[in-house]
Every structure is written in C-alpha cells, then in structure tokens.
Design a protein around this motif. Structure first.
Motif, PDB file in Angstrom:
ATOM      1  N   TYR A 101      -4.216  10.458  -5.634  1.00 55.70           N
ATOM      2  CA  TYR A 101      -4.001   9.193  -4.926  1.00 55.70           C
ATOM      3  C   TYR A 101      -5.252   8.360  -4.682  1.00 55.70           C
ATOM      4  O   TYR A 101      -5.157   7.236  -4.251  1.00 55.70           O
ATOM      5  N   ASP A 102      -6.424   8.892  -4.937  1.00 53.00           N
ATOM      6  CA  ASP A 102      -7.635   8.111  -4.703  1.00 53.00           C
ATOM      7  C   ASP A 102      -7.827   7.145  -5.863  1.00 53.00           C
ATOM      8  O   ASP A 102      -8.177   7.533  -6.973  1.00 53.00           O
ATOM      9  N   TYR A 103      -7.592   5.862  -5.600  1.00 55.23           N
ATOM     10  CA  TYR A 103      -7.651   4.853  -6.654  1.00 55.23           C
ATOM     11  C   TYR A 103      -9.073   4.647  -7.184  1.00 55.23           C
ATOM     12  O   TYR A 103      -9.267   4.040  -8.225  1.00 55.23           O
ATOM     13  N   ARG A 104     -10.071   5.177  -6.482  1.00 51.58           N
ATOM     14  CA  ARG A 104     -11.458   5.004  -6.921  1.00 51.58           C
ATOM     15  C   ARG A 104     -11.876   6.081  -7.918  1.00 51.58           C
ATOM     16  O   ARG A 104     -12.944   5.996  -8.491  1.00 51.58           O
TER      17      ARG A 104
ATOM     18  N   GLN B 151     -11.255   8.753 -11.287  1.00 51.50           N
ATOM     19  CA  GLN B 151     -10.573   8.983 -12.559  1.00 51.50           C
ATOM     20  C   GLN B 151     -10.027  10.413 -12.508  1.00 51.50           C
ATOM     21  O   GLN B 151     -10.750  11.339 -12.139  1.00 51.50           O
TER      22      GLN B 151
ATOM     23  N   ARG C 173       2.001   1.818  -3.449  1.00 54.59           N
ATOM     24  CA  ARG C 173       0.927   2.349  -4.302  1.00 54.59           C
ATOM     25  C   ARG C 173       0.606   3.798  -3.973  1.00 54.59           C
ATOM     26  O   ARG C 173       0.070   4.514  -4.815  1.00 54.59           O
ATOM     27  N   ASN C 174       0.896   4.227  -2.762  1.00 56.35           N
ATOM     28  CA  ASN C 174       0.507   5.565  -2.320  1.00 56.35           C
ATOM     29  C   ASN C 174       1.665   6.535  -2.208  1.00 56.35           C
ATOM     30  O   ASN C 174       1.576   7.528  -1.495  1.00 56.35           O
TER      31      ASN C 174
ATOM     32  N   GLU D 283       0.821  -1.209   0.000  1.00 57.50           N
ATOM     33  CA  GLU D 283       0.000   0.000   0.000  1.00 57.50           C
ATOM     34  C   GLU D 283       0.856   1.260   0.000  1.00 57.50           C
ATOM     35  O   GLU D 283       0.514   2.237  -0.659  1.00 57.50           O
TER      36      GLU D 283
ATOM     37  N   ASN E 263      -4.316  11.229   1.719  1.00 58.42           N
ATOM     38  CA  ASN E 263      -4.620  11.146   0.285  1.00 58.42           C
ATOM     39  C   ASN E 263      -5.693  12.167  -0.108  1.00 58.42           C
ATOM     40  O   ASN E 263      -5.584  12.824  -1.151  1.00 58.42           O
TER      41      ASN E 263
ATOM     42  N   ARG F 174      -2.117  12.367 -12.065  1.00 55.91           N
ATOM     43  CA  ARG F 174      -3.237  11.879 -11.252  1.00 55.91           C
ATOM     44  C   ARG F 174      -3.021  12.183  -9.777  1.00 55.91           C
ATOM     45  O   ARG F 174      -1.974  12.654  -9.369  1.00 55.91           O
TER      46      ARG F 174
END
Length: 175
Positions: free
Chosen positions: A72-75, A77, A61-62, A58, A161, A70
């Motif tokens: 950091y919120d993977y949810r 776009q 990824r962060n 994690e 994030n 982009r």
C-alpha cells in the motif's frame, strides 16, 4: 429577484471567506434573510464536503489491491509475489488484505462520525449568531476540527499501511 438573492448569498459567503473585504457582511446577511441556512450549508460543503471527497478517494486507493502484486505504500516499488508461492501464503495474503481493507473502512467511518459531529456543532453554534465576525470565528473553528480529524485519519491509515506491508513481506519471505 432570485438572481439578486443568489448574488447576496454568494457575496455573503465570499465575505465570510475573505474576512469581509469590501462587503458589508451584516447588510448582506440581512438581505439574504431566509437563505442563512443556505449560507451555512455552503460553508459546510466547502469545509467538510471537500475533505470527504478527498478521503473517499484515498480510501479507494488504499483498499482492494491485489496483495500478490504490491503493498500500500505508493512511494515504494513492489516486487510481485514469486510465481511458486504456496497456496497457504496466498490465503494468508488475501486474509491480510481483507483485514486491512476492513480497518481502513473503520477509519473512514470514524472520520465520518467526527466530521458529522463537527458539522452539527457548527450548525448549532452558527444558529445562535447573527454577526458575521462570530460566524467567521465559528467557520475557523470548524476548519480546525476538520483538519485535525483528517490528520488523525492520515496518521492511522499510514500506520495500517506500514503494518500491512511489514506483514506482507514476512508472508512472502516464508512463502
């Protein structure tokens, strides 16, 4: 002989995990003898080690994204930064990203300290015990502490994030 000891240790650990179903835990602990440290390490690896591996992924990824592309919120776009973004806005985004990565690393270090403390306490407490039921109770307590520390880490990381994404959007809007 080594195979029999390994099977005894594995059986003991399985009985701890499963609550002793079908195994005489105390007898297995007696057979394991000097391998009790190995059993404790197996429990720690199972409870703490898996959490550490999950958190490392994690953190990877962060951290280290390109803030021009982009957030950091993977949810969500994200739209990349406009092509005509100013040099000042680009610098601000890069600085914001460095600060964010540093905060995430500090959260990771904080979690590491909490897990190390929980691990040390578990080792101390288990060293005093010789009954499988008490060891199971200590293991459950360790799981509870690790889960709480991990939840706290996730809450703080999500907050950082969101903060990053809000600041990123402000910089892009004025950009």
């Amino acid at each position: 002989m080594r195979q029999a000891q390994t099977l005894s240790v594995v059986g003991f650990v399985i009985s701890l995990i499963m609550g002793g179903a079908g195994f005489s835990t105390i007898a297995m602990a007696d057979q394991a003898g000097s391998n009790s440290g190995e059993i404790v390490e197996d429990i720690i690896e199972e409870v703490v080690g898996q959490t550490l591996e999950t958190i490392r992924e994690e953190v990877r990824r962060n951290t280290g994204i390109d803030p021009l592309k982009r957030g950091y919120d993977y949810r969500r776009q994200y739209e990349p930064a406009p092509s005509g973004i100013s040099n000042e806005a680009t610098r601000e985004l890069r600085k914001l990203n460095e600060e964010h990565d540093q905060k995430i690393r500090k959260l990771d270090e904080e979690l590491q300290r909490k897990l190390d403390k929980a691990r040390a306490e578990f080792e101390r407490e288990v060293a005093k015990e010789d009954k499988s039921e008490k060891i199971r109770e200590k293991r459950a307590k360790l799981v509870e502490k690790v889960d709480k520390a991990e939840d706290t880490f996730h809450e703080k990381m999500d907050k950082e994030n969101r903060r990053f994404d809000e600041k990123r959007n402000k910089i892009l809007l004025k950009g």
